[in-house]
Scaffold this motif. Structure first.
Motif, PDB file in Angstrom:
ATOM      1  N   SER A 152     -37.359  39.986 -30.943  1.00  0.00           N
ATOM      2  CA  SER A 152     -37.251  40.925 -30.003  1.00  0.00           C
ATOM      3  C   SER A 152     -36.261  42.061 -30.371  1.00  0.00           C
ATOM      4  CB  SER A 152     -37.109  40.578 -28.482  1.00  0.00           C
ATOM      5  OG  SER A 152     -38.297  39.823 -28.054  1.00  0.00           O
ATOM      6  N   LEU A 153     -35.047  41.610 -30.685  1.00  0.00           N
ATOM      7  CA  LEU A 153     -33.949  42.128 -31.158  1.00  0.00           C
ATOM      8  C   LEU A 153     -34.463  42.805 -32.327  1.00  0.00           C
ATOM      9  CD1 LEU A 153     -30.987  43.223 -30.718  1.00  0.00           C
ATOM     10  CD2 LEU A 153     -30.099  40.981 -32.166  1.00  0.00           C
ATOM     11  N   PHE A 154     -34.807  42.354 -33.218  1.00  0.00           N
ATOM     12  CA  PHE A 154     -35.282  43.010 -34.578  1.00  0.00           C
ATOM     13  C   PHE A 154     -36.230  44.109 -34.289  1.00  0.00           C
ATOM     14  CE2 PHE A 154     -38.015  43.302 -38.249  1.00  0.00           C
ATOM     15  CZ  PHE A 154     -37.310  43.652 -39.324  1.00  0.00           C
ATOM     16  N   THR A 155     -37.175  43.879 -33.667  1.00  0.00           N
ATOM     17  CA  THR A 155     -38.322  44.727 -33.329  1.00  0.00           C
ATOM     18  C   THR A 155     -37.867  45.950 -32.726  1.00  0.00           C
ATOM     19  OG1 THR A 155     -39.886  43.018 -33.209  1.00  0.00           O
ATOM     20  CG2 THR A 155     -40.731  44.985 -32.503  1.00  0.00           C
ATOM     21  N   ALA A 156     -36.854  45.903 -31.783  1.00  0.00           N
ATOM     22  CA  ALA A 156     -36.007  47.081 -31.119  1.00  0.00           C
ATOM     23  C   ALA A 156     -35.383  47.806 -31.882  1.00  0.00           C
ATOM     24  CB  ALA A 156     -35.116  46.527 -30.012  1.00  0.00           C
ATOM     25  N   LEU A 157     -34.556  47.427 -32.856  1.00  0.00           N
ATOM     26  CA  LEU A 157     -34.099  47.883 -33.932  1.00  0.00           C
ATOM     27  C   LEU A 157     -34.680  48.410 -34.907  1.00  0.00           C
ATOM     28  CD1 LEU A 157     -31.058  45.100 -34.366  1.00  0.00           C
ATOM     29  CD2 LEU A 157     -30.826  47.729 -33.381  1.00  0.00           C
ATOM     30  N   ALA A 158     -35.788  47.934 -35.261  1.00  0.00           N
ATOM     31  CA  ALA A 158     -36.795  48.487 -36.199  1.00  0.00           C
ATOM     32  C   ALA A 158     -37.615  49.562 -35.575  1.00  0.00           C
ATOM     33  CB  ALA A 158     -37.790  47.471 -36.707  1.00  0.00           C
ATOM     34  N   ALA A 159     -38.181  49.587 -34.358  1.00  0.00           N
ATOM     35  CA  ALA A 159     -38.897  50.642 -33.837  1.00  0.00           C
ATOM     36  C   ALA A 159     -37.971  51.846 -33.670  1.00  0.00           C
ATOM     37  CB  ALA A 159     -39.251  50.203 -32.354  1.00  0.00           C
ATOM     38  N   TRP A 160     -36.718  51.718 -33.158  1.00  0.00           N
ATOM     39  CA  TRP A 160     -35.946  52.850 -33.034  1.00  0.00           C
ATOM     40  C   TRP A 160     -35.388  53.432 -34.279  1.00  0.00           C
ATOM     41  CZ3 TRP A 160     -35.612  55.719 -28.641  1.00  0.00           C
ATOM     42  CH2 TRP A 160     -35.904  55.025 -27.481  1.00  0.00           C
ATOM     43  N   SER A 161     -35.238  52.520 -35.287  1.00  0.00           N
ATOM     44  CA  SER A 161     -34.760  53.286 -36.574  1.00  0.00           C
ATOM     45  C   SER A 161     -36.105  54.060 -37.215  1.00  0.00           C
ATOM     46  CB  SER A 161     -34.675  51.937 -37.462  1.00  0.00           C
ATOM     47  OG  SER A 161     -34.308  52.550 -38.778  1.00  0.00           O
ATOM     48  N   LEU A 162     -37.447  53.525 -36.898  1.00  0.00           N
ATOM     49  CA  LEU A 162     -38.598  54.338 -37.471  1.00  0.00           C
ATOM     50  C   LEU A 162     -38.807  55.642 -36.546  1.00  0.00           C
ATOM     51  CD1 LEU A 162     -41.109  51.358 -37.903  1.00  0.00           C
ATOM     52  CD2 LEU A 162     -40.089  52.703 -39.841  1.00  0.00           C
ATOM     53  N   TYR A 163     -38.269  55.419 -35.394  1.00  0.00           N
ATOM     54  CA  TYR A 163     -38.420  56.701 -34.538  1.00  0.00           C
ATOM     55  C   TYR A 163     -37.597  57.668 -34.919  1.00  0.00           C
ATOM     56  CZ  TYR A 163     -38.196  59.772 -30.374  1.00  0.00           C
ATOM     57  OH  TYR A 163     -38.230  60.620 -29.585  1.00  0.00           O
ATOM     58  N   ALA A 164     -36.314  57.406 -35.329  1.00  0.00           N
ATOM     59  CA  ALA A 164     -35.437  58.134 -36.025  1.00  0.00           C
ATOM     60  C   ALA A 164     -35.870  58.764 -37.245  1.00  0.00           C
ATOM     61  CB  ALA A 164     -33.845  57.551 -36.027  1.00  0.00           C
ATOM     62  N   VAL A 165     -36.453  57.807 -37.617  1.00  0.00           N
ATOM     63  CA  VAL A 165     -36.794  58.485 -39.518  1.00  0.00           C
ATOM     64  C   VAL A 165     -38.043  59.655 -39.217  1.00  0.00           C
ATOM     65  CG1 VAL A 165     -38.338  57.754 -41.352  1.00  0.00           C
ATOM     66  CG2 VAL A 165     -36.593  56.314 -40.657  1.00  0.00           C
ATOM     67  N   VAL A 166     -38.889  59.401 -38.310  1.00  0.00           N
ATOM     68  CA  VAL A 166     -39.910  60.370 -38.246  1.00  0.00           C
ATOM     69  C   VAL A 166     -39.401  61.596 -37.243  1.00  0.00           C
ATOM     70  CG1 VAL A 166     -41.837  58.760 -38.114  1.00  0.00           C
ATOM     71  CG2 VAL A 166     -40.649  59.396 -35.871  1.00  0.00           C
ATOM     72  N   ARG A 167     -38.238  61.621 -36.598  1.00  0.00           N
ATOM     73  CA  ARG A 167     -37.582  62.750 -36.008  1.00  0.00           C
ATOM     74  C   ARG A 167     -36.519  63.311 -37.075  1.00  0.00           C
ATOM     75  NH1 ARG A 167     -38.215  63.583 -30.697  1.00  0.00           N
ATOM     76  NH2 ARG A 167     -37.350  65.672 -31.355  1.00  0.00           N
ATOM     77  N   GLY A 168     -36.186  62.801 -38.089  1.00  0.00           N
ATOM     78  CA  GLY A 168     -35.236  63.266 -39.048  1.00  0.00           C
ATOM     79  C   GLY A 168     -33.824  63.098 -38.622  1.00  0.00           C
ATOM     80  N   HIS A 169     -33.599  61.971 -37.948  1.00  0.00           N
ATOM     81  CA  HIS A 169     -32.271  61.683 -37.669  1.00  0.00           C
ATOM     82  C   HIS A 169     -31.734  60.436 -38.350  1.00  0.00           C
ATOM     83  CE1 HIS A 169     -32.987  63.901 -34.036  1.00  0.00           C
ATOM     84  NE2 HIS A 169     -33.762  63.412 -33.490  1.00  0.00           N
ATOM     85  N   TRP A 170     -31.244  61.199 -39.699  1.00  0.00           N
ATOM     86  CA  TRP A 170     -30.949  60.045 -40.739  1.00  0.00           C
ATOM     87  C   TRP A 170     -29.705  59.124 -40.454  1.00  0.00           C
ATOM     88  CZ3 TRP A 170     -35.108  59.632 -43.203  1.00  0.00           C
ATOM     89  CH2 TRP A 170     -36.146  60.634 -43.265  1.00  0.00           C
ATOM     90  N   PRO A 171     -28.526  59.292 -40.170  1.00  0.00           N
ATOM     91  CA  PRO A 171     -27.500  58.579 -39.823  1.00  0.00           C
ATOM     92  C   PRO A 171     -27.997  57.484 -38.716  1.00  0.00           C
ATOM     93  CG  PRO A 171     -26.655  60.728 -39.936  1.00  0.00           C
ATOM     94  CD  PRO A 171     -28.158  60.943 -39.995  1.00  0.00           C
ATOM     95  N   ALA A 172     -28.694  57.554 -37.952  1.00  0.00           N
ATOM     96  CA  ALA A 172     -28.880  56.981 -36.681  1.00  0.00           C
ATOM     97  C   ALA A 172     -29.951  56.048 -37.227  1.00  0.00           C
ATOM     98  CB  ALA A 172     -29.654  57.596 -35.525  1.00  0.00           C
ATOM     99  N   ALA A 173     -31.213  56.473 -38.121  1.00  0.00           N
ATOM    100  CA  ALA A 173     -32.034  55.617 -38.822  1.00  0.00           C
ATOM    101  C   ALA A 173     -31.425  54.572 -39.431  1.00  0.00           C
ATOM    102  CB  ALA A 173     -33.099  56.728 -39.695  1.00  0.00           C
ATOM    103  N   GLY A 174     -30.520  54.926 -40.507  1.00  0.00           N
ATOM    104  CA  GLY A 174     -29.659  54.140 -41.289  1.00  0.00           C
ATOM    105  C   GLY A 174     -28.964  53.081 -40.608  1.00  0.00           C
TER     106      GLY A 174
END
Length: 389
Positions: A152-174
């Motif tokens: 669950s923890l991993f999926t939460a971090l992955a989902a929000w990282s992918l969301y940051a990627v498609v929104r172009g929020h690069w430091p947050a995604a990284g």
């Protein structure tokens, strides 16, 4: 065409539906445990991997057990973010590490559901977002989302990282990718998704919304500062997984291969799927219905992935789910764990959710209700089995 709910209400609906599915699963598990004279709490928090995370908290890294066949099993196989959170929460609350793990998992599962909704809503609309969350919660192995495990923890971090990627929020995604890399070895899949998104953003001269740029080819020109932000995300993304693997390797005297040796002692390795194929073949020979069902499940996964490609899913999502799927199916470890190893690959569910979103409400209620009930029963049955999930 079904009316699309307002995004705010849809987000609440997604979280409420997810919470209801989890509550049903837990209710069935506790009832089953009561009838079987077993402890549901122990099944959720004090067995299998959850016990190893507690050992990290209580003994630090370096704790080992010798298996009956002579293999030395080390707790360095387990990545540190979940036990760190368990230790921190138990230090400031009356909860012990095991119960702290349950609390972290509960919060993280809701964060994962929210992140999945935001991502799918951004790409395909709120109705598809709600249904992707529902399908993820109603997976046959969805009970793991309520355990003191790291999925669950991993999926939460992955989902929000992918969301940051498609929104172009690069430091947050990284940064989120780096944290995912501190949670599970497959965290490198999130890093690869960040790299894929960064490549597209740079190629299309877009530093804002990469999903929009990918579909329309438009976007603002990259400024020097935007390129630096993209570079920051690219550099941050692999630090968690790579850093931990390197640290374990140095402790084992082999920086590049030490962690692989640790996993090898647990029977985990990468053989391109040969061991899994032999397992399926043997199961078809010995128990044809079970073997054929398992083979059909693998084919369904591959079909869903190809549907995602034809659907035009953004490249970062395809990279992420593809790597998660390959690592799960092509590893030579304990076969009973493969379903939960696939659970973070939620983009595979998007084509089914989009299709379901086009149907009428009675169909949606019937399908999701049946899946939720089946998942609740199967989850209780699964955890009462002899082997770990």
């Amino acid at each position: 065409m079904p009316v699309q709910p307002a995004p705010g209400r849809a987000a609440l609906a997604a979280l409420a539906a997810y919470a209801a599915i989890k509550a049903l699963g837990l209710a069935v598990l506790f009832l089953w445990a009561e009838l079987a004279d077993r402890s549901a709490h122990r099944l959720l928090a004090e067995r299998w991997d959850s016990l190893w995370y507690v050992r990290v908290v209580e003994h630090g890294y370096g704790f080992t057990l010798t298996a009956p066949d002579g293999r030395v099993l080390s707790n360095t196989a387990f990545f540190p973010l979940l036990p760190w959170l368990e230790e921190g929460l138990s230090a400031v609350t009356p909860l012990g590490p095991a119960d702290a793990g349950l609390a972290v998992s509960a919060v993280a599962s809701l964060a994962a559901a929210w992140g999945i909704f935001r991502l799918v809503d951004h790409l395909y609309g709120p109705r598809a977002g709600v249904l992707t969350v529902v399908l993820w919660g109603a997976l046959p192995v969805g009970i793991v989302q309520s355990m003191a495990y790291s999925e669950s923890l991993f999926t939460a971090l992955a989902a929000w990282s992918l969301y940051a990627v498609v929104r172009g929020h690069w430091p947050a995604a990284g940064l989120l990718a780096a944290l995912a890399g501190l949670t599970r070895p497959v965290g490198l899949a999130v890093a690869a998704a960040v790299w894929a998104g960064a490549y597209l953003a740079l190629r299309n001269n877009s530093g804002t919304d990469s999903s929009t740029a990918n579909s329309s080819g438009s976007g603002n020109k990259n400024t020097g500062s935007e390129r630096l932000r993209i570079l920051a995300g690219v550099l941050l993304a692999p630090l968690g997984a790579a850093g931990y693997v390197l640290w374990v390797g140095i402790r084992k005297g082999s920086p590049l291969f030490g962690y692989l040796d640790v996993q090898g002692a647990w029977g985990n390795g990468f053989d391109g799927g040969l061991a899994f194929a032999r397992f399926i073949g043997g199961l078809i020979t010995s128990t044809p219905p079970a073997g054929l069902a398992l083979a059909a499940g693998v084919i369904a996964l591959l079909w869903l992935y190809t549907r995602g490609i034809r659907q035009g899913q953004p490249l970062p999502l395809l990279v992420y789910s593809g790597i998660v799927m390959v690592l799960a199916l092509c590893s030579s470890g304990y076969f009973g764990s493969k379903p939960r190893l696939l659970m973070p690959a939620f983009p595979l569910l998007i084509p089914a959710a989009v299709a379901l979103a086009r149907t009428k409400a009675p169909v949606v209620w019937a399908v999701t209700g049946l899946l939720s009930a089946a998942a609740a029963v199967y989850g209780a049955f699964w955890l009462h089995g002899s082997g770990p999930p």
